[in-house]
Motif scaffolding. Sequence first.
Motif, mmCIF file in Angstrom:
data_model
loop_
_atom_site.group_PDB
_atom_site.id
_atom_site.type_symbol
_atom_site.label_atom_id
_atom_site.label_comp_id
_atom_site.label_asym_id
_atom_site.label_seq_id
_atom_site.Cartn_x
_atom_site.Cartn_y
_atom_site.Cartn_z
ATOM 1 N N ASP A 15 -12.453 41.901 16.198
ATOM 2 C CA ASP A 15 -12.105 40.762 17.030
ATOM 3 C C ASP A 15 -13.347 39.939 17.336
ATOM 4 N N ASP A 18 -14.223 37.880 14.488
ATOM 5 C CA ASP A 18 -13.235 36.823 14.348
ATOM 6 C C ASP A 18 -13.584 35.632 15.228
ATOM 7 N N ILE A 240 -6.581 34.599 19.284
ATOM 8 C CA ILE A 240 -6.737 35.743 18.382
ATOM 9 C C ILE A 240 -5.382 36.337 18.013
ATOM 10 N N LYS A 244 -3.665 36.496 14.300
ATOM 11 C CA LYS A 244 -3.241 37.763 13.699
ATOM 12 C C LYS A 244 -1.778 37.709 13.288
#
Length: 265
Positions: A15, A18, A240, A244
Amino acid sequence: MATSADAKEGSIKEDFADLLTCTICLETFKQPKYLPCLHTFCETCINTYIVSTVKEEKPEGFKCPVCRRLVCCGNSAEKPDTWARNLPGNHFVNSMIDRRAMQKAEKLCDACSNDNVSQKAISWCIVCDEAYCGPCEVSHKRFKITRNHNLVAITDINAEINASSIFASVACDEHPDKTIEIYCKDHSKPCCTVCATVHHRKCEHVVTIDKAVAGVKESTKAKELMKKLKETVDKLEAVINTRKQNYDKFRSRNRCCVSRNWGCS
């Protein structure tokens, strides 16, 4: 055997990586710029996007590539190809990229990078917030104004070492070899012991930094800041999660297309 804690740590690192990736070029941010909606992009990426999408003679602005929110730039007399340069830089993302690079021992010398030279850094100056290679570190120590700056080896900045123990000390602007230890309430200014003796000896309300920050967490401004930070974290988590979900949908559709093609052959 991998434990649940290891899996969780891996997920956190994923994460984290990301958050440091530009959604346009899908690479680590370079000169990150953020929009009012808090979405961040490389300066060159958002500049290319603006130039390619804004075609009106008198444009009001441009829409964010992610959330499509309008970023107003209509009051500016400047051309669209200059809008990206004037966007605010995301210093938080920059610091996270530097930290990750140092943890991986991949950080390049900032001084050499200014001359478009790629040289691996070996030290970090806490005062200048810059990384240096061997020759630049020697030069940094040679000059009178920077010779007393606190330099930390890049190898010491890793996951096992607490970052606060490295970056806890803040140098005085007037006396770089001295750390901030005093706070003058009369002038609302932090300073070192030398500054306190020379410039604030007649001030009535001079206390240590520890006393000055004792009630900061409970102050109204601090609570408002924490509220804004929480809202920002919630927005980032939403981004996020959305990314995803889109990625999972894409993979699922891709599998279906592949299965159909195999079935037809």
